[in-house]
Enzyme design. Structure first.
Site, PDB file in Angstrom:
ATOM      1  N   HIS A 162       0.851  -1.186   0.000  1.00  0.00           N
ATOM      2  CA  HIS A 162       0.000   0.000   0.000  1.00  0.00           C
ATOM      3  C   HIS A 162       0.890   1.241   0.000  1.00  0.00           C
ATOM      4  O   HIS A 162       2.097   1.159   0.269  1.00  0.00           O
ATOM      5  CB  HIS A 162      -0.909   0.024   1.233  1.00  0.00           C
ATOM      6  CG  HIS A 162      -2.045  -0.951   1.170  1.00  0.00           C
ATOM      7  ND1 HIS A 162      -3.294  -0.613   0.723  1.00  0.00           N
ATOM      8  CD2 HIS A 162      -2.106  -2.264   1.491  1.00  0.00           C
ATOM      9  CE1 HIS A 162      -4.090  -1.671   0.777  1.00  0.00           C
ATOM     10  NE2 HIS A 162      -3.381  -2.702   1.236  1.00  0.00           N
ATOM     11  N   LYS A 166       0.009   4.676   4.454  1.00  0.00           N
ATOM     12  CA  LYS A 166      -0.870   3.760   5.195  1.00  0.00           C
ATOM     13  C   LYS A 166      -0.111   3.226   6.402  1.00  0.00           C
ATOM     14  O   LYS A 166       0.865   2.502   6.272  1.00  0.00           O
ATOM     15  CB  LYS A 166      -1.344   2.614   4.303  1.00  0.00           C
ATOM     16  CG  LYS A 166      -2.292   1.650   5.028  1.00  0.00           C
ATOM     17  CD  LYS A 166      -2.916   0.649   4.074  1.00  0.00           C
ATOM     18  CE  LYS A 166      -3.731  -0.394   4.824  1.00  0.00           C
ATOM     19  NZ  LYS A 166      -4.772   0.185   5.689  1.00  0.00           N
TER      20      LYS A 166
END
Length: 276
Positions: A162, A166
């Site tokens: 990600h 994140k």
């Protein structure tokens, strides 16, 4: 039919921004020009698609929300804030009788659900708002319940990538691990391999440059003990639009439940897909 009033919390964060863009373009919604934000945010406003929204900081949120609740009765809050704020935000929503859709991952999820069940409101809570991925999870949940021990003797490797911002391990990956556990594979969520390095994402993972700042690539690989059998499940998402689309569906579903007088109940995206 009157539009569904919504308040998108988490600006100027990327996911909240994408959701606001989609909500402004979708029929049937009325976006309130306000957003709860974190204490570290100094700007008083945030502009998205030529719409300026007032940012409400924690120190002033109680008074502001009380005034908004009196003026805009029955609005639904959408939470795309930060994992560290999940439980505090949920408690705030419940204390103020605000139905909400929790798209933020992290936090104490059992406490999160319990907070709603003990309250006078309802919520949709899911680690992933993408309907297609939720459909895959539903299939995995069915397999886990129907075929326990299906993968006895297999080993599992889980990789997820990600964007750098994140902060936590993917909630979707954790949920998938639980399904594989039920099918006989010993594996802990802390064994999930997390990638957050943009250089490796580009050079090793081959993620398109345009989506390095917003993506979700997951691979679940299973091997038999003698390495003669290999299974691999993969879902790669570039961008964030798919999550925003699913969130809008969750808002519609929750609005219908609230209109029917439902209180103290927690729904997930599988409930949203079933529409029951």
């Amino acid at each position: 039919m009157a539009p569904i009033k919504i308040m998108a919390n988490g600006l100027p964060g990327n996911m909240a921004r994408i959701f606001v863009q989609q909500a402004l373009a979708a029929p049937g919604f009325e976006l309130l020009p306000y957003s709860l934000t974190g204490p570290e945010i100094e700007d008083p406003t945030c502009t998205v698609a030529d719409v300026t929204l007032e940012l409400i900081h924690p120190s002033e949120r109680q008074a502001k929300i009380a005034a908004l609740s009196a003026t805009h009765k029955g609005f639904i809050s959408i939470d795309y804030t930060h994992p560290t704020a999940v439980n505090d935000n949920a408690l705030f929503y419940c204390q103020n009788d605000l139905p909400f859709v929790m798209g933020t991952t992290g936090g104490d999820r059992e406490l999160l659900a319990r907070t709603v069940r003990d309250a006078n409101t309802a919520a949709v809570i899911a680690p992933n708002m993408a309907k297609q991925i939720v459909g895959l999870q539903a299939m995995m949940a069915y397999a886990a319940e129907t075929f326990p021990g299906l993968f006895d003797g297999f080993t599992l490797a889980v990789k997820e990538s990600h964007q750098k911002g994140k902060a936590d391990t993917s909630g979707t990956a954790k949920a998938m691990v639980a399904y594989f556990n039920a099918m006989g594979v010993p594996f802990s969520a802390d064994q999930i391999s997390m990638e957050r390095d943009p250089v490796r994402q580009a050079k090793v993972w081959r993620i398109p440059e345009a989506y390095i700042g917003g993506h979700g690539w997951h691979t679940y690989a299973l091997d038999s003990a003698d390495k003669t059998v290999h299974f691999e499940f993969r879902h790669n998402v570039n961008g964030r639009d798919v999550y925003a689309h699913g969130t809008l569906d969750a808002v519609k579903y929750l609005a219908a439940k609230v209109s029917a007088g439902v209180k103290g109940e927690v729904f997930n995206m599988i409930d949203v897909l079933k529409g029951k």
